[in-house]
Structures are given as C-alpha cells and as structure tokens.
Design an enzyme around this catalytic site. Sequence first.
Site, PDB file in Angstrom:
ATOM      1  N   PRO A  18       0.836  -1.210   0.000  1.00 18.48           N
ATOM      2  CA  PRO A  18       0.000   0.000   0.000  1.00 18.48           C
ATOM      3  C   PRO A  18       0.869   1.258   0.000  1.00 18.48           C
ATOM      4  O   PRO A  18       1.737   1.416   0.853  1.00 18.48           O
ATOM      5  CB  PRO A  18      -0.789  -0.101   1.314  1.00 18.48           C
ATOM      6  CG  PRO A  18      -0.668  -1.524   1.729  1.00 18.48           C
ATOM      7  CD  PRO A  18       0.623  -2.033   1.180  1.00 18.48           C
ATOM      8  N   GLU A  19       0.646   2.115  -0.974  1.00 19.55           N
ATOM      9  CA  GLU A  19       1.366   3.382  -1.067  1.00 19.55           C
ATOM     10  C   GLU A  19       0.424   4.491  -0.612  1.00 19.55           C
ATOM     11  O   GLU A  19      -0.734   4.243  -0.295  1.00 19.55           O
ATOM     12  CB  GLU A  19       1.824   3.607  -2.502  1.00 19.55           C
ATOM     13  CG  GLU A  19       2.810   2.557  -3.013  1.00 19.55           C
ATOM     14  CD  GLU A  19       4.234   2.816  -2.527  1.00 19.55           C
ATOM     15  OE1 GLU A  19       4.454   3.832  -1.850  1.00 19.55           O
ATOM     16  OE2 GLU A  19       5.108   1.994  -2.828  1.00 19.55           O
TER      17      GLU A  19
END
Length: 271
Positions: A2-3
């Site tokens: 997850p960015e």
Amino acid sequence: MPELPEVETTCRGIAPHIEGQIIKQVIIRQPQLRWPVPESLNQILTGLSIQSVSRRAKYLLFTTSSGTMLVHLGMSGSLRIITPGQNAGKHDHIDFVFNDGKVLRFNDPRRFGAVLWTIAPAAEHQLLKNLGPEPLLADFNGELLYSHSRNRKVPVKSFIMDSHIVVGVGNIYANEALFMAGILPAMEAGKISLARYQRLADCIRVILQFAIQQGGTTLRDFVNEAGNPGYFKQQLRVYGRKGLPCVHCQQLLKEIRLANRSTIFCSHCQS
Ligand SMILES: [Zn+2]
C-alpha cells in the site's frame, strides 16, 4: 505494498462508516505485528467514539477524545468495513466492533503492519514528528526540493523517496514522476535547477492525485468482503515496463538499480 494513494483511498473509504461511531469491542486475534499491538487496546478503546479518521504519510490516524490510534498497513495490510457475522479468515488479525454493528477489520498476511496507541498529540509521535511535508499540501513545492538538495550527491530518485524531504513518494510514483518531469533518476539531486524541481513537484502531485482518483472508483470495495481494497490498476508509463517502448519516443526503456530499487527510465526523454 500500500502506497500513499491506497492509504488515502482507505481513509476516505472507511471514514464515513466509522466517524462519530462508538467502539463496542476490539477483538485481537493476532497481536504480533511489526510491533506488538497494545494488550490493553480493547480496554482503552471500548466506549470511545472515533472523532475523525485522517492520514499522515502512510499512517491512518483514528482520533478519539482520549488519544489517537495509529495504523500502518505495512507490506500487505488492509482495512475494510464488514457487516457482523462474517467469519474471520486466517489473516484477519483485529476487529473493531462499533455500536451500530459495523466492524472495521484489519487484515495483514505478512504482518508488517502496525496498530499503536498514543495519548500525546499524534504529530509528536516518534514515528511522525520527523517526517517531511505532505506532497499534496501547499508546503510541498519545488523551492523546498531545491533548497534541501543543495550539495546533495544522492540520486534525485532516492532524494524524493526520502520521507524526511517529502512523504509518500514510493518507488512506483518516483519512477513515474521523474519520467513525467523528464529527469534522469540517477541525476545528482544537488545538480538540478529550481525550475526543474518546480516541474518535478508538480509531476509528483499530478501522479499521486491521479492515483487517488483512480482509487476513488473502488471505494465500494471497503464494504465488500472479497478481494483487495483499493489496490487499483495504475496507468503506469515506465514502472514495470523495462524493455518496452517509451510511450513518447518508442525507444526501449532501460532499467537500473538505485538504492536496490527497480528504476525504469527513457534515456531519450529524460536527461
Ligand atoms: Zn522516450
């Protein structure tokens, strides 16, 4: 992993479901995450209402009247709203049960995520206090990149991925922003002009905002049991396209390793 856009999408996806709701119970099935989940979390949170859900860097902040819960999704974490009675799977480590019956479920197969509690102002937490500005807010701009980069010999790609400089520019977005800005990833950060940093700051914003907009179309996934939340398909122009033709000039894209991260660029369009 997850960015920032996925974390922002998560924040926007879950906030309307739990802001103002009172926590009835916290069920911890697996406390061994990146750091141990506080044993007393159920005791601390029960009866408190979530005043707001916000994001700082890749941390989600759940603010209550007594303190703040920090959640990091690590390498593989996700949060989703489920309806009661859905059986917990192997990696569903924590459930936050609310008075209205909704459940916020934390899933993390690789367990590099974190769930922490602090009574101090969240901005002063040791994980947050030294972070650089948010890339989508006004205090991030080309002047900041320019002034912090003087005399720095580090590659510009590593420079913009340094969370002390600016948060949330992960490897994918660094590759894409440098391509959009026409800057070679290996260029020394200290040798780039103010005008080019202004262009780069704009490109970082555009790339991240576009990704968040894409994520917005998957918000329904946050109330869905199946699948991954918000890990939308990116429209990537260089990342993952080694050896494929540049979308601008058709020259084949090259790959180098910078700070041991895959770095894809066009040697014709980037200088
Ligand atoms: Zn090109």
